[in-house]
Design an enzyme around this catalytic site. Structure first.
Site, PDB file in Angstrom:
ATOM      1  N   HIS A   1      -1.825  52.536  50.601  1.00  0.00           N
ATOM      2  CA  HIS A   1      -0.816  52.107  51.582  1.00  0.00           C
ATOM      3  C   HIS A   1       0.186  53.220  51.799  1.00  0.00           C
ATOM      4  O   HIS A   1       0.654  53.837  50.848  1.00  0.00           O
ATOM      5  CB  HIS A   1      -0.106  50.817  51.155  1.00  0.00           C
ATOM      6  CG  HIS A   1       0.370  50.813  49.726  1.00  0.00           C
ATOM      7  ND1 HIS A   1      -0.485  50.657  48.653  1.00  0.00           N
ATOM      8  CD2 HIS A   1       1.599  50.969  49.203  1.00  0.00           C
ATOM      9  CE1 HIS A   1       0.202  50.708  47.534  1.00  0.00           C
ATOM     10  NE2 HIS A   1       1.479  50.910  47.836  1.00  0.00           N
TER      11      HIS A   1
ATOM     12  N   HIS B   1       3.848  54.047  52.803  1.00  0.00           N
ATOM     13  CA  HIS B   1       5.181  53.456  52.964  1.00  0.00           C
ATOM     14  C   HIS B   1       5.898  54.188  54.094  1.00  0.00           C
ATOM     15  O   HIS B   1       5.967  55.430  54.082  1.00  0.00           O
ATOM     16  CB  HIS B   1       6.026  53.672  51.706  1.00  0.00           C
ATOM     17  CG  HIS B   1       5.604  52.900  50.496  1.00  0.00           C
ATOM     18  ND1 HIS B   1       6.167  51.705  50.140  1.00  0.00           N
ATOM     19  CD2 HIS B   1       4.683  53.173  49.537  1.00  0.00           C
ATOM     20  CE1 HIS B   1       5.623  51.263  49.013  1.00  0.00           C
ATOM     21  NE2 HIS B   1       4.722  52.148  48.623  1.00  0.00           N
TER      22      HIS B   1
HETATM   23  P1  5GP Z   1       3.329  50.738  45.333  1.00  0.00           P
HETATM   24  O1  5GP Z   1       1.976  50.220  44.942  1.00  0.00           O
HETATM   25  O2  5GP Z   1       3.265  51.919  46.246  1.00  0.00           O
HETATM   26  O3  5GP Z   1       4.224  50.977  44.152  1.00  0.00           O
HETATM   27  O4  5GP Z   1       4.066  49.625  46.178  1.00  0.00           O
HETATM   28  C1  5GP Z   1       3.507  48.408  46.546  1.00  0.00           C
HETATM   29  C2  5GP Z   1       4.424  47.803  47.582  1.00  0.00           C
HETATM   30  O5  5GP Z   1       3.829  46.612  48.041  1.00  0.00           O
HETATM   31  C3  5GP Z   1       5.808  47.452  47.046  1.00  0.00           C
HETATM   32  O6  5GP Z   1       6.800  48.096  47.842  1.00  0.00           O
HETATM   33  C4  5GP Z   1       5.862  45.934  47.154  1.00  0.00           C
HETATM   34  O7  5GP Z   1       7.128  45.471  47.539  1.00  0.00           O
HETATM   35  C5  5GP Z   1       4.820  45.623  48.212  1.00  0.00           C
HETATM   36  N1  5GP Z   1       4.163  44.350  48.028  1.00  0.00           N
HETATM   37  C6  5GP Z   1       3.612  43.888  46.869  1.00  0.00           C
HETATM   38  N2  5GP Z   1       3.071  42.660  47.063  1.00  0.00           N
HETATM   39  C7  5GP Z   1       3.278  42.364  48.384  1.00  0.00           C
HETATM   40  C8  5GP Z   1       2.933  41.234  49.193  1.00  0.00           C
HETATM   41  O8  5GP Z   1       2.354  40.250  48.726  1.00  0.00           O
HETATM   42  N3  5GP Z   1       3.291  41.287  50.495  1.00  0.00           N
HETATM   43  C9  5GP Z   1       3.944  42.358  51.028  1.00  0.00           C
HETATM   44  N4  5GP Z   1       4.261  42.293  52.334  1.00  0.00           N
HETATM   45  N5  5GP Z   1       4.284  43.434  50.300  1.00  0.00           N
HETATM   46  C10 5GP Z   1       3.951  43.443  48.997  1.00  0.00           C
END
Ligand code: 5GP
Ligand code: ZN
Length: 146
Positions: A100, A102
């Site tokens: 993903h 950001h």
């Molecule tokens: P990373 O894996 O890069 O650390 O971040 C994962 C991101 O996904 C986080 O910013 C978190 O807030 C977001 N996130 C995790 N679970 C969900 C979800 O169920 N729905 C949404 N819209 N975002 C999510």
């Protein structure tokens, strides 16, 4: 049976999300714990954990979607700038093992940092060290492009 990853469930419509963009290969939706208003995640529809494992087509489609969306995201929340980044692998802080991007809108005086600030070696390497690393990357590129 293992539960599908949360982003795959969003893609499949089994979990809710505030979607902002969708095409054949890509979906974008708002982050549920935003670092700033408008914080958006852009993901491939294919479940792939890391950038280096994306197909070339998905890599291109992701950047194309980013290119289309970033100005609109900023405009929607009145942000003059944004920080764009990928946590790529658990050691970088990646929590959801589905690639993903950001997009975090940035505002003057928001006290956020710069991407280079997340891992500072605190030293300036010698020219020789830089040369060796660059050469190694070129060698590995040549080997895998062959
Ligand atoms: P990373 O894996 O890069 O650390 O971040 C994962 C991101 O996904 C986080 O910013 C978190 O807030 C977001 N996130 C995790 N679970 C969900 C979800 O169920 N729905 C949404 N819209 N975002 C999510
Ligand atoms: Zn997934």
């Amino acid at each position: 049976m293992q539960r599908r990853c949360i982003f795959c469930r969003i893609i499949g419509g089994e979990a809710p999300a505030h979607k902002v963009y969708e095409d054949e290969r890509v979906l974008a939706f708002l982050d549920i714990y935003p670092s700033a208003p408008g914080h958006t995640l852009i993901i491939p529809k294919a479940h792939v954990a890391r950038v280096e494992d994306l197909s070339e087509e998905d890599a291109a489609a992701l950047f194309r979607a980013l290119h289309r969306l970033v100005g609109r995201i900023q405009a929607a929340v009145g942000a003059p700038a944004s920080t764009i980044g990928v946590n790529n692998g658990p050691e970088s802080g990646q929590e959801v093992p589905h690639v993903h991007i950001h997009v975090i809108p940035r505002f003057r005086g928001d006290r956020g940092g710069i991407i280079q600030g997340i891992a500072r070696s605190g030293r300036r390497p010698s020219g020789e060290e830089l040369r060796r690393i660059a050469e190694r990357i070129r060698e590995l590129s040549a080997a895998s492009d062959a």
